[in-house]
Design a protein around this motif. Structure first.
Motif, PDB file in Angstrom:
ATOM      1  N   SER A   4       0.849  -1.188   0.000  1.00  0.00           N
ATOM      2  CA  SER A   4       0.000   0.000   0.000  1.00  0.00           C
ATOM      3  C   SER A   4       0.884   1.238   0.000  1.00  0.00           C
ATOM      4  O   SER A   4       2.030   1.208   0.454  1.00  0.00           O
ATOM      5  CB  SER A   4      -0.927   0.018   1.223  1.00  0.00           C
ATOM      6  N   CYS A   5       0.352   2.337  -0.538  1.00  0.00           N
ATOM      7  CA  CYS A   5       1.055   3.624  -0.590  1.00  0.00           C
ATOM      8  C   CYS A   5       0.083   4.721  -0.179  1.00  0.00           C
ATOM      9  O   CYS A   5      -1.113   4.639  -0.492  1.00  0.00           O
ATOM     10  CB  CYS A   5       1.570   3.926  -2.003  1.00  0.00           C
ATOM     11  N   ALA A   6       0.606   5.737   0.485  1.00  0.00           N
ATOM     12  CA  ALA A   6      -0.247   6.842   0.919  1.00  0.00           C
ATOM     13  C   ALA A   6       0.433   8.180   0.694  1.00  0.00           C
ATOM     14  O   ALA A   6       1.641   8.326   0.912  1.00  0.00           O
ATOM     15  CB  ALA A   6      -0.630   6.690   2.383  1.00  0.00           C
ATOM     16  N   VAL A   7      -0.376   9.153   0.270  1.00  0.00           N
ATOM     17  CA  VAL A   7       0.063  10.537   0.083  1.00  0.00           C
ATOM     18  C   VAL A   7      -0.844  11.422   0.928  1.00  0.00           C
ATOM     19  O   VAL A   7      -2.067  11.239   0.942  1.00  0.00           O
ATOM     20  CB  VAL A   7      -0.036  10.965  -1.396  1.00  0.00           C
ATOM     21  N   VAL A   8      -0.264  12.377   1.638  1.00  0.00           N
ATOM     22  CA  VAL A   8      -1.040  13.374   2.370  1.00  0.00           C
ATOM     23  C   VAL A   8      -0.863  14.716   1.674  1.00  0.00           C
ATOM     24  O   VAL A   8       0.261  15.138   1.385  1.00  0.00           O
ATOM     25  CB  VAL A   8      -0.591  13.471   3.839  1.00  0.00           C
ATOM     26  N   SER A   9      -1.971  15.378   1.399  1.00  0.00           N
ATOM     27  CA  SER A   9      -1.944  16.653   0.674  1.00  0.00           C
ATOM     28  C   SER A   9      -2.554  17.764   1.513  1.00  0.00           C
ATOM     29  O   SER A   9      -3.491  17.541   2.287  1.00  0.00           O
ATOM     30  CB  SER A   9      -2.715  16.512  -0.637  1.00  0.00           C
ATOM     31  N   GLU A  19       0.856  13.613 -10.484  1.00  0.00           N
ATOM     32  CA  GLU A  19       2.175  13.077 -10.836  1.00  0.00           C
ATOM     33  C   GLU A  19       2.609  11.972  -9.881  1.00  0.00           C
ATOM     34  O   GLU A  19       3.093  10.922 -10.304  1.00  0.00           O
ATOM     35  CB  GLU A  19       3.205  14.208 -10.840  1.00  0.00           C
ATOM     36  N   VAL A  20       2.436  12.184  -8.595  1.00  0.00           N
ATOM     37  CA  VAL A  20       2.847  11.149  -7.649  1.00  0.00           C
ATOM     38  C   VAL A  20       1.921   9.943  -7.723  1.00  0.00           C
ATOM     39  O   VAL A  20       2.380   8.788  -7.663  1.00  0.00           O
ATOM     40  CB  VAL A  20       2.948  11.702  -6.208  1.00  0.00           C
ATOM     41  N   LEU A  21       0.622  10.164  -7.904  1.00  0.00           N
ATOM     42  CA  LEU A  21      -0.292   9.037  -8.046  1.00  0.00           C
ATOM     43  C   LEU A  21      -0.024   8.272  -9.341  1.00  0.00           C
ATOM     44  O   LEU A  21      -0.127   7.039  -9.391  1.00  0.00           O
ATOM     45  CB  LEU A  21      -1.754   9.517  -8.005  1.00  0.00           C
ATOM     46  N   ARG A  22       0.349   9.011 -10.385  1.00  0.00           N
ATOM     47  CA  ARG A  22       0.703   8.381 -11.659  1.00  0.00           C
ATOM     48  C   ARG A  22       1.933   7.487 -11.499  1.00  0.00           C
ATOM     49  O   ARG A  22       2.012   6.413 -12.096  1.00  0.00           O
ATOM     50  CB  ARG A  22       0.943   9.462 -12.716  1.00  0.00           C
ATOM     51  N   ASN A  87       5.636  11.700  -0.119  1.00  0.00           N
ATOM     52  CA  ASN A  87       5.369  13.134  -0.168  1.00  0.00           C
ATOM     53  C   ASN A  87       4.615  13.474  -1.456  1.00  0.00           C
ATOM     54  O   ASN A  87       4.744  12.763  -2.463  1.00  0.00           O
ATOM     55  CB  ASN A  87       6.680  13.919  -0.144  1.00  0.00           C
ATOM     56  N   PRO A  88       3.888  14.590  -1.466  1.00  0.00           N
ATOM     57  CA  PRO A  88       3.207  14.989  -2.702  1.00  0.00           C
ATOM     58  C   PRO A  88       4.159  15.440  -3.808  1.00  0.00           C
ATOM     59  O   PRO A  88       3.769  15.470  -4.971  1.00  0.00           O
ATOM     60  CB  PRO A  88       2.313  16.159  -2.265  1.00  0.00           C
ATOM     61  N   PHE A 176       9.915   9.670   1.491  1.00  0.00           N
ATOM     62  CA  PHE A 176       9.695   8.337   0.921  1.00  0.00           C
ATOM     63  C   PHE A 176      10.160   7.319   1.952  1.00  0.00           C
ATOM     64  O   PHE A 176      11.351   7.105   2.141  1.00  0.00           O
ATOM     65  CB  PHE A 176      10.484   8.167  -0.376  1.00  0.00           C
ATOM     66  N   MET A 177       9.199   6.702   2.632  1.00  0.00           N
ATOM     67  CA  MET A 177       9.518   5.707   3.662  1.00  0.00           C
ATOM     68  C   MET A 177       8.827   4.390   3.303  1.00  0.00           C
ATOM     69  O   MET A 177       7.590   4.311   3.298  1.00  0.00           O
ATOM     70  CB  MET A 177       9.072   6.179   5.045  1.00  0.00           C
ATOM     71  N   PHE A 178       9.614   3.377   2.981  1.00  0.00           N
ATOM     72  CA  PHE A 178       9.106   2.053   2.626  1.00  0.00           C
ATOM     73  C   PHE A 178       9.203   1.188   3.889  1.00  0.00           C
ATOM     74  O   PHE A 178      10.286   0.825   4.323  1.00  0.00           O
ATOM     75  CB  PHE A 178       9.942   1.475   1.484  1.00  0.00           C
ATOM     76  N   LEU A 179       8.063   0.864   4.479  1.00  0.00           N
ATOM     77  CA  LEU A 179       8.005   0.279   5.816  1.00  0.00           C
ATOM     78  C   LEU A 179       7.435  -1.141   5.794  1.00  0.00           C
ATOM     79  O   LEU A 179       6.481  -1.425   5.065  1.00  0.00           O
ATOM     80  CB  LEU A 179       7.129   1.141   6.715  1.00  0.00           C
ATOM     81  N   ARG A 180       8.023  -2.000   6.609  1.00  0.00           N
ATOM     82  CA  ARG A 180       7.495  -3.345   6.789  1.00  0.00           C
ATOM     83  C   ARG A 180       6.299  -3.271   7.739  1.00  0.00           C
ATOM     84  O   ARG A 180       6.404  -2.725   8.849  1.00  0.00           O
ATOM     85  CB  ARG A 180       8.577  -4.270   7.349  1.00  0.00           C
ATOM     86  N   SER A 181       5.181  -3.848   7.343  1.00  0.00           N
ATOM     87  CA  SER A 181       3.950  -3.716   8.132  1.00  0.00           C
ATOM     88  C   SER A 181       4.068  -4.344   9.513  1.00  0.00           C
ATOM     89  O   SER A 181       3.552  -3.806  10.496  1.00  0.00           O
ATOM     90  CB  SER A 181       2.782  -4.347   7.370  1.00  0.00           C
ATOM     91  N   SER A 182       4.741  -5.482   9.619  1.00  0.00           N
ATOM     92  CA  SER A 182       4.879  -6.129  10.925  1.00  0.00           C
ATOM     93  C   SER A 182       5.638  -5.233  11.896  1.00  0.00           C
ATOM     94  O   SER A 182       5.353  -5.214  13.101  1.00  0.00           O
ATOM     95  CB  SER A 182       5.586  -7.482  10.777  1.00  0.00           C
ATOM     96  N   VAL A 183       6.605  -4.460  11.388  1.00  0.00           N
ATOM     97  CA  VAL A 183       7.348  -3.528  12.237  1.00  0.00           C
ATOM     98  C   VAL A 183       6.468  -2.339  12.601  1.00  0.00           C
ATOM     99  O   VAL A 183       6.488  -1.861  13.748  1.00  0.00           O
ATOM    100  CB  VAL A 183       8.639  -3.079  11.535  1.00  0.00           C
ATOM    101  N   LEU A 184       5.680  -1.846  11.636  1.00  0.00           N
ATOM    102  CA  LEU A 184       4.747  -0.758  11.938  1.00  0.00           C
ATOM    103  C   LEU A 184       3.778  -1.154  13.047  1.00  0.00           C
ATOM    104  O   LEU A 184       3.474  -0.354  13.937  1.00  0.00           O
ATOM    105  CB  LEU A 184       3.952  -0.389  10.676  1.00  0.00           C
ATOM    106  N   LYS A 185       3.295  -2.379  13.004  1.00  0.00           N
ATOM    107  CA  LYS A 185       2.388  -2.844  14.051  1.00  0.00           C
ATOM    108  C   LYS A 185       3.093  -2.875  15.401  1.00  0.00           C
ATOM    109  O   LYS A 185       2.488  -2.609  16.443  1.00  0.00           O
ATOM    110  CB  LYS A 185       1.868  -4.238  13.711  1.00  0.00           C
TER     111      LYS A 185
END
Length: 287
Positions: A4-9, A19-22, A87-88, A176-185
């Protein structure tokens, strides 16, 4: 493997968001995409729909960390293996996310990874950093010439290392932070006390307690890097407030963990150490 990826605007130009969503949509992977919009209006809803992104509108503008945590919670509920904070003002090619995913799959003890980051003109951004001391943030912001001449800038941005090689880095950029979900939890998402600024350093530090935090130059992204707090007094005040919160949380002049983590990172650079195969973090591995 699910991603999953997320952008905050916040009142970003629709074309910049497109551009970032593209960039994400061009990736040959099945990705859950989120756009959290802190703007007062919902004009970005159409942009989100165009790229199949889940649109979350928060016109009350709760802050960068709170907004990203909304997307993180939704993504983790879907059972993703990895989550990417974007980031946007970034863009990248279709090879980036697959390459980072593959590297994370091969190195299960990495919790957070960041790629090579470039300005639009192709020059490199030195965004690998040590955990900050109050002097770093103060002198770097208000006396940049003195900071550069003192040699502390190169030290803080780990320029003594080879940015063409994989490095373990205590503080990675929130662009740009690519995170492992198990670590996020395990560590939680962003600390919501930080409205914006230094929330990425705080999260990097918490991830670094349980897993490796790594810079991977095998792929590059483009980052416009607006440096808003250098141009806007309101953002500068936000930055100062976040710095006070950060050092209030982790320690001002006396921070034994900062000393230990930074010393180990610099020791790795000095000896040209390859990333070890054994599990562990910068905090708990022995020399």
């Amino acid at each position: 493997m699910r991603l999953s990826c997320a952008v905050v605007s916040y009142h970003n130009d629709p074309e910049q968001i497109a551009e970032v969503l593209r960039s994400v949509a061009s990736t040959p992977m099945d990705i859950a995409l989120y756009l959290v919009d802190n703007s007062g209006n919902d004009q970005l809803a159409a942009v989100a729909q165009e790229f199949g992104a889940h649109y979350i509108h928060r016109p009350d503008n709760p802050g960068f960390g709170v907004a990203h945590n909304l997307a993180i919670a939704a993504a983790l509920e879907q059972g993703v293996d990895y989550h990417v904070v974007l980031n946007p003002d970034i863009s990248f090619g279709p090879e980036v996310l697959p390459a980072l995913s593959a590297y994370m799959e091969q190195h299960r003890d990495i919790g957070l990874i960041m790629p090579d980051i470039r300005y639009p003109d192709g020059s490199r951004q030195h965004l690998c950093k040590l955990l900050p001391h109050p002097v770093d943030l103060t002198v770097r912001r208000f006396l940049p010439g003195l900071y550069r001449l003192s040699g502390r800038l190169e030290h803080y941005e780990m320029r003594g290392g080879d940015y063409d090689r994989v490095m373990e880095v205590p503080a990675l950029s929130g662009c740009f932070m690519f995170l492992r979900s198990s670590v996020l939890k395990q560590v939680g998402g962003f600390d919501e006390r930080f409205f914006m600024y230094l929330e990425d350093v705080d999260l990097s530090r918490r991830v670094g307690r349980v897993a490796r935090t790594v810079y991977f130059p095998g792929v590059s992204i483009t980052h416009a890097y607006q440096k808003g707090s250098y141009k806007n007094s309101a953002l500068l005040l936000r930055h100062i407030r976040s710095a006070v919160q950060y050092f209030g949380k982790w320690g001002w002049l006396f921070d034994a963990e900062r000393v230990a983590v930074n010393r180990r990172a610099l020791n790795n650079l000095q000896h040209g150490a390859e990333l070890p195969a054994a599990s562990g973090s910068l905090l708990d591995r022995k020399p």
